[in-house]
Design a protein around this motif. Structure first.
Motif, PDB file in Angstrom:
ATOM      1  N   TYR A  76       0.818  -1.209   0.000  1.00  0.00           N
ATOM      2  CA  TYR A  76       0.000   0.000   0.000  1.00  0.00           C
ATOM      3  C   TYR A  76       0.856   1.265   0.000  1.00  0.00           C
ATOM      4  CZ  TYR A  76      -3.258  -3.613   1.589  1.00  0.00           C
ATOM      5  OH  TYR A  76      -3.989  -4.755   1.692  1.00  0.00           O
ATOM      6  N   ASN A 122      -7.719 -11.904   0.968  1.00  0.00           N
ATOM      7  CA  ASN A 122      -6.744 -12.510   1.883  1.00  0.00           C
ATOM      8  C   ASN A 122      -7.401 -13.171   3.080  1.00  0.00           C
ATOM      9  OD1 ASN A 122      -4.389 -11.995   0.541  1.00  0.00           O
ATOM     10  ND2 ASN A 122      -4.163  -9.957   1.412  1.00  0.00           N
ATOM     11  N   ALA A 126      -7.717 -17.347   5.842  1.00  0.00           N
ATOM     12  CA  ALA A 126      -7.951 -17.722   7.237  1.00  0.00           C
ATOM     13  C   ALA A 126      -9.350 -18.315   7.388  1.00  0.00           C
ATOM     14  CB  ALA A 126      -7.802 -16.504   8.131  1.00  0.00           C
ATOM     15  N   ILE A 144      -7.461  -6.978  11.752  1.00  0.00           N
ATOM     16  CA  ILE A 144      -7.026  -6.846  10.347  1.00  0.00           C
ATOM     17  C   ILE A 144      -7.809  -5.711   9.689  1.00  0.00           C
ATOM     18  CG2 ILE A 144      -6.954  -8.023   8.117  1.00  0.00           C
ATOM     19  CD1 ILE A 144      -6.399 -10.635   9.583  1.00  0.00           C
ATOM     20  N   THR A 148      -6.141  -2.099   8.531  1.00  0.00           N
ATOM     21  CA  THR A 148      -6.144  -1.845   7.086  1.00  0.00           C
ATOM     22  C   THR A 148      -6.950  -0.598   6.758  1.00  0.00           C
ATOM     23  OG1 THR A 148      -6.031  -4.233   6.730  1.00  0.00           O
ATOM     24  CG2 THR A 148      -6.569  -2.905   4.814  1.00  0.00           C
ATOM     25  N   LEU A 206      -1.642 -25.409  11.513  1.00  0.00           N
ATOM     26  CA  LEU A 206      -1.337 -24.867  10.180  1.00  0.00           C
ATOM     27  C   LEU A 206      -0.948 -23.401  10.246  1.00  0.00           C
ATOM     28  CD1 LEU A 206      -4.501 -26.252   8.337  1.00  0.00           C
ATOM     29  CD2 LEU A 206      -2.268 -27.323   8.497  1.00  0.00           C
ATOM     30  N   MET A 207      -1.420 -22.722  11.276  1.00  0.00           N
ATOM     31  CA  MET A 207      -1.288 -21.262  11.284  1.00  0.00           C
ATOM     32  C   MET A 207      -0.218 -20.735  12.225  1.00  0.00           C
ATOM     33  SD  MET A 207      -5.141 -19.867  10.993  1.00  0.00           S
ATOM     34  CE  MET A 207      -4.697 -18.205  10.629  1.00  0.00           C
ATOM     35  N   ASN A 230       6.668 -15.323   5.483  1.00  0.00           N
ATOM     36  CA  ASN A 230       5.526 -16.225   5.306  1.00  0.00           C
ATOM     37  C   ASN A 230       4.914 -15.904   3.937  1.00  0.00           C
ATOM     38  OD1 ASN A 230       2.887 -17.159   5.331  1.00  0.00           O
ATOM     39  ND2 ASN A 230       2.472 -16.480   7.426  1.00  0.00           N
ATOM     40  N   TYR A 232       2.179 -15.980   2.647  1.00  0.00           N
ATOM     41  CA  TYR A 232       0.858 -15.357   2.566  1.00  0.00           C
ATOM     42  C   TYR A 232       0.881 -13.881   2.957  1.00  0.00           C
ATOM     43  CZ  TYR A 232      -0.515 -20.256   2.683  1.00  0.00           C
ATOM     44  OH  TYR A 232      -0.636 -21.586   2.415  1.00  0.00           O
TER      45      TYR A 232
HETATM   46  C1  CLR Z   1      -2.021 -21.779   6.571  1.00  0.00           C
HETATM   47  C2  CLR Z   1      -2.583 -20.612   5.837  1.00  0.00           C
HETATM   48  C3  CLR Z   1      -3.649 -21.083   4.917  1.00  0.00           C
HETATM   49  C4  CLR Z   1      -3.068 -19.564   6.794  1.00  0.00           C
HETATM   50  C5  CLR Z   1      -2.410 -18.234   6.593  1.00  0.00           C
HETATM   51  C6  CLR Z   1      -2.719 -17.346   7.750  1.00  0.00           C
HETATM   52  C7  CLR Z   1      -2.223 -15.924   7.685  1.00  0.00           C
HETATM   53  C8  CLR Z   1      -0.789 -15.855   7.291  1.00  0.00           C
HETATM   54  C9  CLR Z   1      -3.102 -15.058   6.795  1.00  0.00           C
HETATM   55  C10 CLR Z   1      -4.579 -15.264   7.162  1.00  0.00           C
HETATM   56  C11 CLR Z   1      -5.262 -13.911   7.001  1.00  0.00           C
HETATM   57  C12 CLR Z   1      -4.229 -13.059   6.329  1.00  0.00           C
HETATM   58  C13 CLR Z   1      -4.401 -11.560   6.413  1.00  0.00           C
HETATM   59  C14 CLR Z   1      -5.754 -11.200   5.806  1.00  0.00           C
HETATM   60  C15 CLR Z   1      -5.864  -9.775   5.486  1.00  0.00           C
HETATM   61  C16 CLR Z   1      -4.839  -8.922   5.465  1.00  0.00           C
HETATM   62  C17 CLR Z   1      -5.164  -7.494   5.253  1.00  0.00           C
HETATM   63  C18 CLR Z   1      -4.306  -6.874   4.235  1.00  0.00           C
HETATM   64  O1  CLR Z   1      -4.542  -5.491   4.252  1.00  0.00           O
HETATM   65  C19 CLR Z   1      -2.858  -7.160   4.525  1.00  0.00           C
HETATM   66  C20 CLR Z   1      -2.592  -8.635   4.637  1.00  0.00           C
HETATM   67  C21 CLR Z   1      -3.436  -9.310   5.691  1.00  0.00           C
HETATM   68  C22 CLR Z   1      -2.989  -8.836   7.034  1.00  0.00           C
HETATM   69  C23 CLR Z   1      -3.293 -10.866   5.619  1.00  0.00           C
HETATM   70  C24 CLR Z   1      -1.927 -11.370   6.083  1.00  0.00           C
HETATM   71  C25 CLR Z   1      -1.835 -12.888   6.076  1.00  0.00           C
HETATM   72  C26 CLR Z   1      -2.913 -13.533   6.902  1.00  0.00           C
HETATM   73  C27 CLR Z   1      -2.730 -13.139   8.352  1.00  0.00           C
END
Ligand code: CLR
Length: 542
Positions: A76, A122, A126, A144, A148, A206-207, A230, A232
């Motif tokens: 961003y 995203n 989760a 989150i 954001t 997993l998380m 990570n 993700y």
């Molecule tokens: C094992 C896997 C499938 C799970 C992953 C879990 C984590 C890493 C994921 C789940 C939800 C995700 C968040 C969902 C939404 C946002 C808001 C965005 O503005 C920035 C990224 C951010 C903050 C993501 C970061 C990564 C995140 C925290």
């Protein structure tokens, strides 16, 4: 430093506006009356102040998407101005996951519609794992959404690093997020037992990155969710924990509202089920309290009553023996005539109440049994036959006698828990096997303190390595026990063995802590690394 620069900027703006205004006013005032001129000056001054205030407000840390990296992560644009109005489409998208942000009919946010789209996308990651427990999901998503899009983002989010995109526009590459420990702990607690039926694991398996759920903690979980390494996570999010929600140097830590997992977040969604949330599981009925012990003057009532009965009895006895005596000797200086020896009363000085009672009873019994004896002695044949007849009639009952020799029947009530469980076992697992148990206790051994990345955990002394080794040796000795040529494999329960072939001792069912190590001494030595800590490897899944 940051604040200082801003203040100087404000003063600079203020002075510029005032100088412009003053020259303009001078010109204006020469042509209009003095009072309206003063009013005009005041209005202009306030307007100038307001505009300065507006300019200095820095509610946001970012706005809009400025970069997309090789992994398709969006970053961003760095921005430190005020929140901007969100178009209706954006508001509708926000309703999907962040509806609580719209509660106060807020329309200005520090994010644009693209960011909301990215957020929703995203969050699905989760949601795939956590959606089955709505309270956990909502707790997690709250922070989150807040960081954001919140309109006062800058209170709790600080840009730690920026980078420039191909057009030279800076974007946020690292963000410091100030958050309360309370929020982290409560959110973690509400998610800690959420299961993933597809894999048979817990969501946190997993998380939590390198850690399994059993070794995860709120900090580890959040750190993983903000770690740029990570795949993700689009940019570094560093969670800075605050013990309270008090503001420190203008930073107000984020403290979103959380729901415990057994509470529904609204009337449309259910609370998390028992398999995902221990708090939702039905509680065992409260233990039936035993009625208060009956007490008299603070002492057990039975003791008091029985002691009183005893003392009253003793008292009556003593009174009867010594106090209530009957004078039966008339003259103290009585000389006894040899012929009168048989007259007992003449020997007695005083006879007690009990002695008199005994005397009377004795006489009574003497009379009754003399009569009884004389009567039967007068009719010997009738007596003998009648007696024999009575004995044979009553003896007939002996044919109904049953002698119980089975110890189970003798010692366990048919309604007792152990008896019911044994009967169940017998009906399901024929033939009857007796489960032999050996309870082994560690004596004079210290507790084991196991240092983990979550802090030290104390285990009881039975986990002492030497102790476990001794237990193993004992188990091996039992396996090889020889009772006059009969071995364990001759009598053991081995359901997995082929009935036709001989049963090996290794087929016998033996349950002990050594099952964790597959009865293999060398496996006790194996260790694993847990973030710099050495841990025992347990071979559960192998
Ligand atoms: C094992 C896997 C499938 C799970 C992953 C879990 C984590 C890493 C994921 C789940 C939800 C995700 C968040 C969902 C939404 C946002 C808001 C965005 O503005 C920035 C990224 C951010 C903050 C993501 C970061 C990564 C995140 C925290």
């Amino acid at each position: 430093m940051h604040v200082c620069i801003n203040i100087t900027k404000e003063i600079f703006f203020l002075s510029v506006i005032l100088i412009c205004d003053l020259s303009f006013i001078k010109r204006m005032c020469s042509s209009i009356p003095r009072s309206s001129c003063a009013l005009g000056v005041r209005t202009l001054f306030i307007a100038a102040l307001l505009s300065v205030f507006q300019l200095s407000k820095q509610d946001c840390v970012w706005f809009g998407v400025c970069n997309t990296d090789a992994f398709n992560h969006n970053q961003y644009c760095s921005y430190n101005g005020t929140a901007k109005a969100m178009p209706n489409d954006g508001l509708n998208l926000l309703k999907e996951r962040c509806s609580f942000l719209l509660d106060e009919s807020q329309t200005e946010f520090c994010c644009d519609i693209n960011q909301v789209k990215i957020l929703n996308e995203n969050v699905k990651l989760a949601a795939a794992i956590l959606d089955r427990c709505p309270s956990c999901m909502s707790n997690l998503v709250r922070h989150i959404c807040e960081f954001t899009c919140s309109a006062n983002q800058s209170q709790f989010a600080h840009v730690a690093a920026t980078q420039k995109n191909t057009e030279g526009v800076p974007y946020v590459s690292s963000l410091d997020l100030h958050i309360t420990t309370e929020y982290m702990n409560k959110t973690y607690k509400s998610c800690s037992q959420v299961s993933v039926p597809q894999t048979g694991q817990l969501a946190l398996d997993l998380m939590c990155g390198a850690y399994p759920a059993s070794r995860c903690s709120p900090s580890k979980w959040f750190n993983y969710m903000g770690d740029v390494n990570n795949i993700y996570v689009p940019f570094q999010i560093t969670y800075i924990q605050h013990p309270t929600n008090a503001s420190i140097n203008g930073t107000v830590p984020l403290n979103p509202h959380t729901f415990p997992c057994n509470k529904a977040i609204n009337s449309l969604l259910p609370a998390c089920s028992c398999s995902d949330c221990e708090l939702s599981c039905p509680k065992a009925p409260p233990r039936t309290e035993f009625p208060e012990q009956f007490k008299i003057a603070g002492f057990d009532a039975y003791v008091v009553i029985m002691s009183s009965v005893y003392f009253v009895g003793v008292f009556i006895f003593l009174m009867g023996s010594f106090v209530f005596t009957q004078d039966s000797i008339i003259d103290e200086n009585l000389t006894i005539d040899v012929n009168e020896v048989s007259n007992r009363t003449n020997f007695r000085k005083n006879t007690s109440f009990f002695e008199n009672l005994g005397d009377k009873t004795e006489h009574f019994l003497e009379k009754v049994f003399t009569k009884w004896g004389t009567f039967f002695a007068s009719y010997p044949w009738i007596t003998l036959f009648a007696g024999a007849f009575l004995v044979s009639i009553l003896g007939y009952g002996i044919t109904f006698i049953q002698i119980t020799t089975d110890p189970v029947q003798l010692w366990a009530s048919p309604n007792s828990k152990s008896r019911i469980e044994r009967d169940f076992f017998d009906t399901k697992f024929e033939p009857f096997f007796r489960i032999e148990q050996i309870i082994i206790k560690a004596v004079n051994l210290p507790n084991i303190i196991h240092k983990t990345s979550n802090g030290p955990i104390t285990f009881g002394p039975v986990f002492h390595k030497d102790f476990l080794t001794v237990v193993f040796n004992l188990q091996e000795e039992i396996k090889n026990i020889n009772a006059n040529g009969t071995f364990l494999n001759d009598i053991c329960y081995a359901p997995l063995s082929d009935e036709k072939s001989d049963i090996n001792t290794s087929d016998c069912i033996i349950q002990s802590i050594w099952g964790y190590f597959q009865d293999d001494l060398s496996r006790l030595e194996e260790t694993e690394e847990d973030n710099g800590f050495n841990i025992l490897r347990v071979h559960l899944a192998k």
